[in-house]
Design a protein around this motif. Sequence first.
Motif, PDB file in Angstrom:
ATOM      1  N   THR A   1       0.930  -1.084   0.288  1.00 59.16           N
ATOM      2  CA  THR A   1       0.318  -0.039  -0.578  1.00 59.16           C
ATOM      3  C   THR A   1       0.667   1.350  -0.211  1.00 59.16           C
ATOM      4  O   THR A   1       2.250   0.978   0.044  1.00 59.16           O
ATOM      5  CB  THR A   1      -0.609  -0.251   1.203  1.00 59.16           C
ATOM      6  N   THR A   2       0.087   2.367   0.684  1.00 63.28           N
ATOM      7  CA  THR A   2       0.619   3.391   0.054  1.00 63.28           C
ATOM      8  C   THR A   2       2.023   3.876   1.014  1.00 63.28           C
ATOM      9  O   THR A   2       1.536   3.001   2.737  1.00 63.28           O
ATOM     10  CB  THR A   2      -0.030   4.522  -0.063  1.00 63.28           C
ATOM     11  N   ALA A   3       3.003   4.405   1.740  1.00 64.88           N
ATOM     12  CA  ALA A   3       4.342   4.407   2.199  1.00 64.88           C
ATOM     13  C   ALA A   3       3.181   5.177   3.930  1.00 64.88           C
ATOM     14  O   ALA A   3       2.934   6.659   3.689  1.00 64.88           O
ATOM     15  CB  ALA A   3       5.178   4.743   1.857  1.00 64.88           C
ATOM     16  N   THR A   4       3.416   4.822   5.325  1.00 66.69           N
ATOM     17  CA  THR A   4       3.157   5.115   6.567  1.00 66.69           C
ATOM     18  C   THR A   4       3.873   5.526   6.411  1.00 66.69           C
ATOM     19  O   THR A   4       3.602   6.343   7.653  1.00 66.69           O
ATOM     20  CB  THR A   4       1.881   4.667   6.727  1.00 66.69           C
ATOM     21  N   GLN A   5       5.239   4.646   7.016  1.00 64.76           N
ATOM     22  CA  GLN A   5       5.957   4.698   7.916  1.00 64.76           C
ATOM     23  C   GLN A   5       7.301   4.723   7.824  1.00 64.76           C
ATOM     24  O   GLN A   5       7.835   4.524   6.568  1.00 64.76           O
ATOM     25  CB  GLN A   5       5.879   3.821   8.978  1.00 64.76           C
ATOM     26  N   LEU A   6       8.354   5.505   7.897  1.00 68.07           N
ATOM     27  CA  LEU A   6       9.607   5.744   8.139  1.00 68.07           C
ATOM     28  C   LEU A   6      10.828   4.235   9.110  1.00 68.07           C
ATOM     29  O   LEU A   6      10.273   4.762  10.286  1.00 68.07           O
ATOM     30  CB  LEU A   6      10.415   6.693   8.053  1.00 68.07           C
ATOM     31  N   ALA A   7      11.319   3.311   8.647  1.00 63.30           N
ATOM     32  CA  ALA A   7      12.456   2.169   9.683  1.00 63.30           C
ATOM     33  C   ALA A   7      13.207   2.558   9.683  1.00 63.30           C
ATOM     34  O   ALA A   7      14.165   2.560   8.218  1.00 63.30           O
ATOM     35  CB  ALA A   7      11.837   1.077   9.358  1.00 63.30           C
ATOM     36  N   LEU A   8      13.446   2.501  10.992  1.00 64.45           N
ATOM     37  CA  LEU A   8      15.398   2.839  10.707  1.00 64.45           C
ATOM     38  C   LEU A   8      16.024   1.657  11.561  1.00 64.45           C
ATOM     39  O   LEU A   8      15.933   0.883  12.518  1.00 64.45           O
ATOM     40  CB  LEU A   8      15.879   4.205  11.932  1.00 64.45           C
ATOM     41  N   THR A   9      17.540   1.185  10.694  1.00 61.26           N
ATOM     42  CA  THR A   9      17.907   0.404  11.361  1.00 61.26           C
ATOM     43  C   THR A   9      19.510   0.563  11.158  1.00 61.26           C
ATOM     44  O   THR A   9      19.955   1.835  10.551  1.00 61.26           O
ATOM     45  CB  THR A   9      18.606  -0.659  10.698  1.00 61.26           C
TER      46      THR A   9
ATOM     47  N   VAL B   1       8.128  -3.081   2.823  1.00 59.08           N
ATOM     48  CA  VAL B   1       9.363  -1.666   1.397  1.00 59.08           C
ATOM     49  C   VAL B   1       8.115  -0.879   0.448  1.00 59.08           C
ATOM     50  O   VAL B   1       7.511  -1.975  -0.063  1.00 59.08           O
ATOM     51  CB  VAL B   1       9.883  -1.944   1.231  1.00 59.08           C
ATOM     52  N   ILE B   2       7.795   0.544   0.166  1.00 59.57           N
ATOM     53  CA  ILE B   2       7.444   1.131  -0.215  1.00 59.57           C
ATOM     54  C   ILE B   2       8.395   1.082  -1.693  1.00 59.57           C
ATOM     55  O   ILE B   2       9.238   2.259  -1.252  1.00 59.57           O
ATOM     56  CB  ILE B   2       6.474   2.249  -0.308  1.00 59.57           C
ATOM     57  N   SER B   3       8.121   0.518  -2.246  1.00 61.88           N
ATOM     58  CA  SER B   3       9.587   0.395  -3.941  1.00 61.88           C
ATOM     59  C   SER B   3       8.680   2.336  -4.534  1.00 61.88           C
ATOM     60  O   SER B   3      10.027   3.108  -4.978  1.00 61.88           O
ATOM     61  CB  SER B   3       9.348  -0.522  -4.373  1.00 61.88           C
ATOM     62  N   SER B   4       7.600   2.656  -4.645  1.00 65.08           N
ATOM     63  CA  SER B   4       7.788   3.738  -5.644  1.00 65.08           C
ATOM     64  C   SER B   4       8.061   4.890  -4.560  1.00 65.08           C
ATOM     65  O   SER B   4       8.351   5.604  -5.227  1.00 65.08           O
ATOM     66  CB  SER B   4       5.866   4.123  -5.841  1.00 65.08           C
ATOM     67  N   TYR B   5       8.188   4.372  -3.085  1.00 66.51           N
ATOM     68  CA  TYR B   5       9.254   6.230  -2.198  1.00 66.51           C
ATOM     69  C   TYR B   5      10.985   6.373  -2.862  1.00 66.51           C
ATOM     70  O   TYR B   5      11.090   5.302  -2.337  1.00 66.51           O
ATOM     71  CB  TYR B   5       9.201   5.567  -0.900  1.00 66.51           C
ATOM     72  N   THR B   6      10.904   6.787  -3.625  1.00 60.43           N
ATOM     73  CA  THR B   6      11.891   6.799  -4.319  1.00 60.43           C
ATOM     74  C   THR B   6      12.828   8.194  -4.500  1.00 60.43           C
ATOM     75  O   THR B   6      11.958   9.657  -4.935  1.00 60.43           O
ATOM     76  CB  THR B   6      12.403   5.837  -5.839  1.00 60.43           C
TER      77      THR B   6
END
Length: 493
Positions: free
Chosen positions: A10-18, A43-48
Amino acid sequence: VPLALTVSATTATQLALTAATATPALGAGTATTIKATDSYGNVISSYTGSKSLVFSGAAASPGGNAPTVTNSTGTAVAFGTATAITFTAGVAEAAKGSGGEIVLYKSGATSITATQSTLTTPTPLVLTPPAGAASKFVLAAATTAPVAGASDELTITAQDTYGNTATSYAGSKSLIFSGANPSPGGNQPTVTNASGTAVAFGTATAISFNAGVAEPAKGSGGKAVLYKVETASLKATQEALTTPTALTITPTAAATAKLVLSASTTTPTAGTAFNLTTTAQDAYGNTATAYTGSKNITFGGAAASPSGTLPTVANSAGTAVNFGTATALSFSAGVATASGTTNGSAKLYKAGATSVTASDGTVSTATALALTVAAGTATRLAVSGLTASPGSIGSPCLFACSVTGVGNSGTIKAKAALTDANGNVVANTGTAKSVTVTVTTGGTITGSPLSIATGGATSATEFTYKSPASGTFTNTITLASTGLTSATVTVTR
């Protein structure tokens, strides 16, 4: 036959940090990976492309070093500021030049998040950088205005380059303290070691550290005693470690313990005014500034002149008060300073060495002020070494002597002395003196004139008076010399 499905994110809603490590070294870059995901972690591959992220959660170090994160061009950007991060198919990897290399300066656990518009980090990235090696000492005191001679607790903290407590600095360490001076009385500043022994500043002192901190209340040592009223700048040093910013301590004077006298001259001339300064001090020689206002001071030690004139000190109103009598002096911040003919202007009249003391009834001079009073100018003649046979000599016998009970054909003998106005014998006048001795009708004088040699003070010979052979009489013997006040001896039968 299985049903083949392809589930789309679905659409990106959050940012995961490692991060590459959960315990990065302070001041060193830590590579992070940032993933844009939907609410299920896909992972939202369209977030680029380049995205403007704001990082938060990490604080500046105690030394003020702010945490940073690199943007996609490698420039360090402070936390809280928009940072350009490049995403490829929903992922930004610092190791691949996307930006996101984090540098932290404050030790301890911190929770880091990233935000871009409505996207944020639901589960913060927890990093726990350990403190660095000790690089300096920071001192703190229970009070920065201790009373001189009283114990003051110093807390000593070993810190890394960024001001974090260097917790690995532990055990017994040999520190040298500096920055405080001995008191005027010579009392050396000290600090206790871990066993409670007071050690002088400038000497290696064993201090016990626990996780980078030494606290006197916990038996680490560090109880300081300063004795000088000054602005002291305390530092501690152990090999290469020192205190870059000194701890300023300003001790105050202890209770008044003594009076100290000083003089405008230690060789005053008899009868000539000079200034006495009276200073109240604590036990360590610091001026007791709280000793102020009008104080009744009794001076002692100096004697009356040969002619009987008593030494005096002027009070704050300018009235000359005899030694041995309470004298009101005005003190300001512990000091009574003579001004003109008031508040300590003194006159001594007896020539020779003397020791002047002072007391307010509670505190006194511990050490008397040594003065050597010089005789004044030679202005008078005096009778010296008078004897009568028979007869009784009155006292004082100096400028005007009296002898009673002299028998018929009795004799009186004496020398002539050269004195100042107060009866102090004056030598080395540089001019010889001839003294004529005369007597009123009835007696006879032999041995006149008397001679006082150049540089002398008393005639080398004596005159002899012989009384009438019969009857009662009153004779006056006069010793006279040009330019000098005469001396007399009244003889009665």
